[in-house]
Design a protein around this motif. Structure first.
Motif, PDB file in Angstrom:
ATOM      1  N   PRO A 150       0.802  -1.226   0.000  1.00  0.00           N
ATOM      2  CA  PRO A 150       0.000   0.000   0.000  1.00  0.00           C
ATOM      3  C   PRO A 150       0.834   1.274   0.000  1.00  0.00           C
ATOM      4  O   PRO A 150       0.361   2.329  -0.413  1.00  0.00           O
ATOM      5  N   ASP A 151       2.078   1.168   0.454  1.00  0.00           N
ATOM      6  CA  ASP A 151       2.953   2.344   0.439  1.00  0.00           C
ATOM      7  C   ASP A 151       3.732   2.481  -0.860  1.00  0.00           C
ATOM      8  O   ASP A 151       4.590   3.361  -0.990  1.00  0.00           O
ATOM      9  N   GLY A 152       3.432   1.609  -1.836  1.00  0.00           N
ATOM     10  CA  GLY A 152       4.094   1.698  -3.135  1.00  0.00           C
ATOM     11  C   GLY A 152       5.431   1.006  -3.209  1.00  0.00           C
ATOM     12  O   GLY A 152       6.141   1.135  -4.205  1.00  0.00           O
ATOM     13  N   THR A 153       5.784   0.241  -2.183  1.00  0.00           N
ATOM     14  CA  THR A 153       7.058  -0.482  -2.198  1.00  0.00           C
ATOM     15  C   THR A 153       6.813  -1.946  -2.547  1.00  0.00           C
ATOM     16  O   THR A 153       5.751  -2.493  -2.253  1.00  0.00           O
ATOM     17  N   PRO A 154       7.782  -2.610  -3.183  1.00  0.00           N
ATOM     18  CA  PRO A 154       7.600  -4.017  -3.555  1.00  0.00           C
ATOM     19  C   PRO A 154       7.423  -4.904  -2.325  1.00  0.00           C
ATOM     20  O   PRO A 154       8.087  -4.715  -1.305  1.00  0.00           O
ATOM     21  N   ARG A 155       6.522  -5.873  -2.438  1.00  0.00           N
ATOM     22  CA  ARG A 155       6.299  -6.821  -1.342  1.00  0.00           C
ATOM     23  C   ARG A 155       7.298  -7.970  -1.386  1.00  0.00           C
ATOM     24  O   ARG A 155       7.594  -8.569  -0.354  1.00  0.00           O
ATOM     25  N   ILE A 156       7.785  -8.289  -2.586  1.00  0.00           N
ATOM     26  CA  ILE A 156       8.760  -9.364  -2.758  1.00  0.00           C
ATOM     27  C   ILE A 156      10.094  -8.724  -3.121  1.00  0.00           C
ATOM     28  O   ILE A 156      10.173  -7.926  -4.057  1.00  0.00           O
ATOM     29  N   GLY A 157      11.130  -9.056  -2.383  1.00  0.00           N
ATOM     30  CA  GLY A 157      12.445  -8.484  -2.654  1.00  0.00           C
ATOM     31  C   GLY A 157      13.185  -9.258  -3.736  1.00  0.00           C
ATOM     32  O   GLY A 157      13.209 -10.494  -3.723  1.00  0.00           O
ATOM     33  N   VAL A 158      13.766  -8.549  -4.681  1.00  0.00           N
ATOM     34  CA  VAL A 158      14.505  -9.179  -5.781  1.00  0.00           C
ATOM     35  C   VAL A 158      15.876  -8.523  -5.888  1.00  0.00           C
ATOM     36  O   VAL A 158      15.974  -7.304  -5.977  1.00  0.00           O
ATOM     37  N   ASP A 159      16.909  -9.330  -5.847  1.00  0.00           N
ATOM     38  CA  ASP A 159      18.268  -8.830  -6.077  1.00  0.00           C
ATOM     39  C   ASP A 159      18.754  -9.429  -7.390  1.00  0.00           C
ATOM     40  O   ASP A 159      19.157 -10.595  -7.452  1.00  0.00           O
ATOM     41  N   TYR A 160      18.666  -8.629  -8.450  1.00  0.00           N
ATOM     42  CA  TYR A 160      19.134  -9.017  -9.778  1.00  0.00           C
ATOM     43  C   TYR A 160      20.067  -7.924 -10.257  1.00  0.00           C
ATOM     44  O   TYR A 160      19.759  -6.735 -10.135  1.00  0.00           O
ATOM     45  N   VAL A 161      21.195  -8.302 -10.829  1.00  0.00           N
ATOM     46  CA  VAL A 161      22.136  -7.302 -11.318  1.00  0.00           C
ATOM     47  C   VAL A 161      22.871  -7.855 -12.528  1.00  0.00           C
ATOM     48  O   VAL A 161      23.113  -9.066 -12.639  1.00  0.00           O
ATOM     49  N   GLY A 162      23.221  -6.962 -13.446  1.00  0.00           N
ATOM     50  CA  GLY A 162      24.010  -7.375 -14.604  1.00  0.00           C
ATOM     51  C   GLY A 162      23.924  -6.344 -15.713  1.00  0.00           C
ATOM     52  O   GLY A 162      23.504  -5.204 -15.510  1.00  0.00           O
ATOM     53  N   LEU A 163      24.347  -6.761 -16.874  1.00  0.00           N
ATOM     54  CA  LEU A 163      24.147  -6.031 -18.106  1.00  0.00           C
ATOM     55  C   LEU A 163      23.071  -6.764 -18.896  1.00  0.00           C
ATOM     56  O   LEU A 163      22.692  -7.889 -18.556  1.00  0.00           O
ATOM     57  N   ASN A 164      22.589  -6.158 -19.969  1.00  0.00           N
ATOM     58  CA  ASN A 164      21.623  -6.840 -20.812  1.00  0.00           C
ATOM     59  C   ASN A 164      22.225  -8.140 -21.340  1.00  0.00           C
ATOM     60  O   ASN A 164      23.332  -8.149 -21.879  1.00  0.00           O
TER      61      ASN A 164
END
Length: 482
Positions: free
Chosen positions: A195-209
């Motif tokens: 409800p506060d506009g923040t994601p409920r599920i945390g995702v840590d993804y990083v890289g280049l295309n």
């Protein structure tokens, strides 16, 4: 609201029109301008999209009125007044891709569209066009958001950002596809926002295309990825884990983007491609050639029917050289970039927050960097929250030395290609000795880029690649030789 699609004669454009016409997110688009330099392809895809829209309306899946389709070969007409611009151009067409692949394969190297030297050749002939497009958008639609689909998306987006800044973002459906597959295993809606506009599920993804890692996914603060990595049945349900292999995925401690297959199993991929009767580019050139010919024949099946049959075959054979089995139906039907683009548009236009993985600049407003070790203007692929104020990249965990090294080395080669494209384009606007000097610099930078790519790593092979691509691509020859 006006949406412009550059590369509007492209095969997958009807998917975008379908998503927009269905208004699944509530976003209303009044006009879809389709721009392409090939009027025949443009007419064919326009006919497919029109039939698709009529079918959606007749079935009640698309409310009236449908978005107006406005095909044009005039870039300025297409861009003027646009609210959103999708850039999905393919400089050199499908035939250009076959050259990208064959030049590399003939030198014993990996021949693939976006990975390896083929991706650099694709970038070299595309960046000058992308820069011209960006300048046109800046002039005629300065408030528009530009969403770049054009591959290689990371470096092309980085080039366009030099003109458009933060109002251009790159998208790819592979990272969010991976995250959603993991979410299904966990019974979690990875797109859900609190409800506060923040994601409920945390995702840590990083890289280049096409070079990234899902390193954590948290539910109620608990990282659930270790449990998935320890579960053979769970890994078997994830296409990327099947491609790479469960043992290596566990060793990495992360789930990779599917394109890492080409870096981890380069020789296997190269030998499979070389042993096939045709490359992926040759397959698509022939397949799409048949489609455009059949769809343009009024006495045969409808353009929409021909398009659907061709689309399913295309998706089912995607990255076939990486698999020992046929692609599973749930992976073929797993969504696509058009869904990501529609959610991005909706969040920006309505202010309703959405979370997705996008190609954005490494620098943060007010200073700081997402990955401190990389330049602030480098384009990364990371989780973002999008709302009416714009695109907000989220912080990710520390990047390992191995991940940092892979990203830095690849982008260094791509940036050399970007410099080559800039020098070559500038030379075309000059004359005499200055033009010759700039083209000499362009050729040196192109040689550097091909030579230092992690899947080449050889000045001798780099020069051979450069010579091959100059001979095979008129666009590259004009850029580097005038």
């Amino acid at each position: 609201m006006k949406l412009t699609i550059l590369g509007g004669g492209g095969f997958r454009v009807p998917l975008v029109y379908e998503a927009v016409a269905a208004r699944a997110t509530g976003l209303v688009v009044d006009e879809v301008a389709l721009h392409d330099v090939d009027p025949e392809r443009l007419a064919t895809i326009g006919a497919v999209a029109a039939q698709l829209g009529e079918e959606l309306a007749a079935s009640g899946r698309a409310p009236h009125p449908l978005p107006r389709l406005v095909p044009t070969t005039d870039l300025r007409e297409a861009v003027a007044g646009a609210d959103f611009v999708f850039s999905a151009v393919r400089v050199g067409g499908a035939q250009g891709r076959t050259v990208d692949e064959r030049v590399a394969l003939d030198l014993g190297l990996l021949g693939q569209e976006t990975i390896g030297p083929g991706g650099l050749a694709y970038a070299l002939r595309t960046i000058p066009v992308a820069l011209d497009v960006a300048r046109t958008i800046a002039e005629l639609a300065p408030a528009a958001w530009t969403i770049n689909f054009t591959n290689p998306a990371g470096i092309v987006t980085e080039a366009m950002r030099t003109v458009l800044g933060d109002r251009v973002v790159g998208i790819c459906d592979t990272p969010i596809g991976l995250v959603r597959r993991v979410g299904r295993l966990l019974g979690a809606d990875v797109d859900a926002m609190g409800p506060d506009g923040t994601p409920r599920i945390g995702v840590d993804y990083v890289g280049l295309n096409h070079l990234g890692w899902l390193r954590a996914i948290t539910v109620d603060g608990e990282d659930r990825l270790p449990g998935i990595l320890a579960d053979d049945a769970a890994l078997d349900a994830i296409e990327e884990a099947r491609l790479i292999g469960p043992d290596w995925v566990r060793t990495m401690g992360a789930l990779p983007n599917e394109y890492l297959f080409y870096y981890l199993f380069t020789e296997e991929a190269r030998s499979r491609i070389a042993a096939a009767e045709e490359t992926r580019g040759e397959f698509l050139a022939a397949q799409q050639g048949r489609f455009y010919e059949a769809a343009g024949d009024s006495c045969c099946a409808s353009p929409l029917s021909a398009w659907r049959a061709t689309l399913h075959e295309r998706e089912a054979t995607y990255m076939a050289e990486t698999r020992d089995e046929e692609r599973r139906e749930e992976d073929v039907a797993g969504g696509g970039y058009q869904e990501v683009a529609l959610r991005l548009m909706t969040a920006l236009a309505t202010g309703t927050p959405a979370r997705m993985i996008l190609d954005v600049g490494n620098g943060r407003p007010g200073g700081g960097r997402i990955v401190p070790e990389l330049p602030p203007d480098l384009v990364l692929e990371v989780p973002c929250v999008v709302d009416g104020e714009g695109v907000h990249p989220q912080q990710v965990g520390p990047v390992s030395l191995g991940q940092l090294g892979m990203m830095a080395r690849l982008r260094a080669a791509e940036r050399a290609i970007l410099e080559a494209a800039r020098h070559g384009q500038e030379a075309s606007a000059r004359g005499g000795e200055e033009a010759a000097r700039l083209r000499s610099l362009a050729r040196e930078k192109a040689w550097e880029g091909f030579s230092t790519h992690p899947l080449v790593d050889s000045p001798e092979l780099g020069r051979a690649l450069l010579d091959g691509y100059v001979a095979g691509h008129p666009e590259i020859a004009a850029l580097l030789e005038g």
